[in-house]
Design a protein around this motif. Structure first.
Motif, short mmCIF file in Angstrom:
data_model
loop_
_atom_site.label_atom_id
_atom_site.label_comp_id
_atom_site.label_asym_id
_atom_site.label_seq_id
_atom_site.Cartn_x
_atom_site.Cartn_y
_atom_site.Cartn_z
N LEU A 141 0.83 -1.20 0.00
CA LEU A 141 0.00 0.00 0.00
C LEU A 141 0.86 1.25 0.00
CD1 LEU A 141 -2.94 -0.70 2.50
CD2 LEU A 141 -3.05 -0.51 0.02
N LEU A 142 1.89 1.26 0.83
CA LEU A 142 2.76 2.43 0.94
C LEU A 142 3.43 2.73 -0.40
CD1 LEU A 142 3.42 4.37 3.22
CD2 LEU A 142 5.43 2.98 3.76
N ARG B 91 -7.24 10.20 -2.06
CA ARG B 91 -6.17 10.63 -2.97
C ARG B 91 -4.96 10.99 -2.13
NH1 ARG B 91 -5.02 15.71 -4.21
NH2 ARG B 91 -4.86 15.25 -6.43
N PRO B 92 -3.77 10.64 -2.58
CA PRO B 92 -2.57 11.02 -1.84
C PRO B 92 -2.42 12.54 -1.84
CG PRO B 92 -2.08 9.29 -3.43
CD PRO B 92 -3.45 9.80 -3.75
N ILE C 54 4.08 10.75 3.29
CA ILE C 54 2.91 10.20 2.59
C ILE C 54 1.66 10.40 3.44
CG2 ILE C 54 1.94 8.20 1.41
CD1 ILE C 54 4.69 9.11 0.39
N ALA C 55 0.77 11.26 2.97
CA ALA C 55 -0.52 11.48 3.63
C ALA C 55 -1.62 11.11 2.66
CB ALA C 55 -0.67 12.92 4.07
N VAL C 56 -2.70 10.55 3.19
CA VAL C 56 -3.86 10.20 2.37
C VAL C 56 -5.02 11.11 2.78
CG1 VAL C 56 -5.58 8.42 1.87
CG2 VAL C 56 -3.17 7.81 2.03
N MET D 247 -9.75 0.55 5.10
CA MET D 247 -10.47 1.47 4.22
C MET D 247 -9.61 1.85 3.02
SD MET D 247 -12.95 4.04 6.33
CE MET D 247 -11.81 4.57 7.59
N ILE D 248 -8.35 2.17 3.28
CA ILE D 248 -7.45 2.53 2.17
C ILE D 248 -7.35 1.39 1.17
CG2 ILE D 248 -5.06 3.09 1.58
CD1 ILE D 248 -4.88 4.60 4.26
N TRP D 249 -7.22 0.16 1.67
CA TRP D 249 -7.07 -1.01 0.79
C TRP D 249 -8.30 -1.18 -0.10
CZ3 TRP D 249 -9.34 -5.63 -0.42
CH2 TRP D 249 -8.54 -6.55 -1.10
N THR D 250 -9.49 -1.11 0.49
CA THR D 250 -10.70 -1.32 -0.30
C THR D 250 -10.90 -0.21 -1.33
OG1 THR D 250 -12.08 -0.21 1.37
CG2 THR D 250 -11.89 -2.59 1.52
#
Length: 324
Positions: free
Chosen positions: A5-6, A54-55, A116-118, A175-178
């Motif tokens: 993910l990262l 979004r990143p 890295i911020a989402v 949540m990020i993964w989905t």
């Protein structure tokens, strides 16, 4: 965070490539069509979606702006510095979480490649399922929720230092993964996950806005509400005043300002909420319920219960009242 993910989130975007080649600013047309810099959810969300990620755009100063949605920022690695409402400087470190409602202005100092911020773009209706999962009556949850509402004037953001709270980390990563993999039924999955996230965050009210001096009053309110949630049976204004090193009159005045109720009213509200919960979820007698919440005057309890719920405890248990 999972390395896969990262690595996906760290990829240089088209906008960032342009910045690295000399573009002096973010591309405003990606975010808004208006003269004022209000980031528009319609620019970032596909039609029919309630949430997207979004990143955060790195390598550039992101100018002062607002959002027409609720934004949640999660710091995956490194750090970013945010200026909220033109005055509060908040540095998010790995694992930190920042919620901004639609009243907040935000400006972000340049981030490096490893920062890295989402950004979660969330429409208000996304929270409907999440909030329905939460205990119907809970003064701490109510205050958290009101902090995200558009017309709430006392606070416009919530900052959680959640690096060491494993359940929170896992839920956000889910949540990020989905959202990255765009699996089917992601709205339902993520709405449920958000409900679990709020249920976990409410257990850690003392991590909210910890290092934000402009939020001192709100921090204190969270602490007092958490005390009431835990000590509704025998808690006293004198005890929480001593614990927080503030005069009793100041505590009640502060609560009145932020919740429209003083300490005594909130304590009684919590007692009655707990009574209603026990009546609906257990087979305890009314006398046992009274003892559980710290009431020994039955006539007073019956009167207050009727005032709040429109009928007697027995009627409430039978479902004969319009339960609030």
């Amino acid at each position: 965070m999972q390395q896969e993910l990262l690595e996906q989130l760290q990829k240089i975007t088209e906008e960032e490539h342009a910045i690295l080649k000399g573009a002096p600013d973010v591309r405003r047309e990606l975010y808004t069509s208006e003269k004022d810099f209000v980031i528009d959810s319609k620019k970032l969300l596909q039609k029919g979606r309630l949430i997207e990620i979004r990143p955060h755009t790195r390598f550039v100063h992101f100018p002062k702006h607002r959002h027409n949605y609720v934004e949640m920022v999660y710091m995956c690695s490194g750090s970013t510095t945010h200026i909220i409402n033109g005055r509060e400087h908040i540095t998010l470190h790995t694992g930190d979480l920042l919620f901004l409602n639609q009243n907040a202005t935000q400006e972000i100092l340049p981030a490096a490649e490893s920062d890295i911020a989402v950004n979660f773009i969330i429409l208000p209706e996304f929270f409907d399922r999440a909030f329905s999962m939460i205990e119907k009556e809970n003064i701490l949850h109510d205050f958290l929720i009101s902090s995200l509402s558009q017309d709430y004037s006392q606070s416009s953001y919530l900052h959680f230092q959640a690096k060491d709270i494993l359940p929170v980390q896992n839920l956000i990563e889910n949540m990020i993964w989905t959202l990255i993999h765009k699996k089917t039924a992601t709205n339902t999955i993520n709405q449920t996950t958000m409900g679990l996230l709020f249920m976990n965050l409410s257990l850690f009210a003392d991590t909210i806005n910890q290092d934000d001096p402009h939020q001192y009053e709100q921090n204190l309110v969270f602490s007092i509400l958490k005390y009431i949630e835990s000590h509704y049976k025998d808690g006293t204004l004198a005890e929480i005043a001593a614990e927080t090193c503030h005069p009793a009159y100041y505590i009640s005045r502060l609560l009145k300002k932020h919740t429209d109720s003083n300490f005594k009213e909130l304590l009684q509200q919590k007692k009655l909420q707990q009574a209603a919960y026990l009546l609906s979820q257990t087979s305890l007698s009314v006398e046992a319920v009274m003892d559980n919440i710290g009431y020994d005057n039955s006539s007073y309890f019956y009167r207050k219960f009727r005032e709040r719920y429109g009928g007697s405890p027995k009627e409430y248990r039978k479902g004969e009242l319009g339960q609030k």
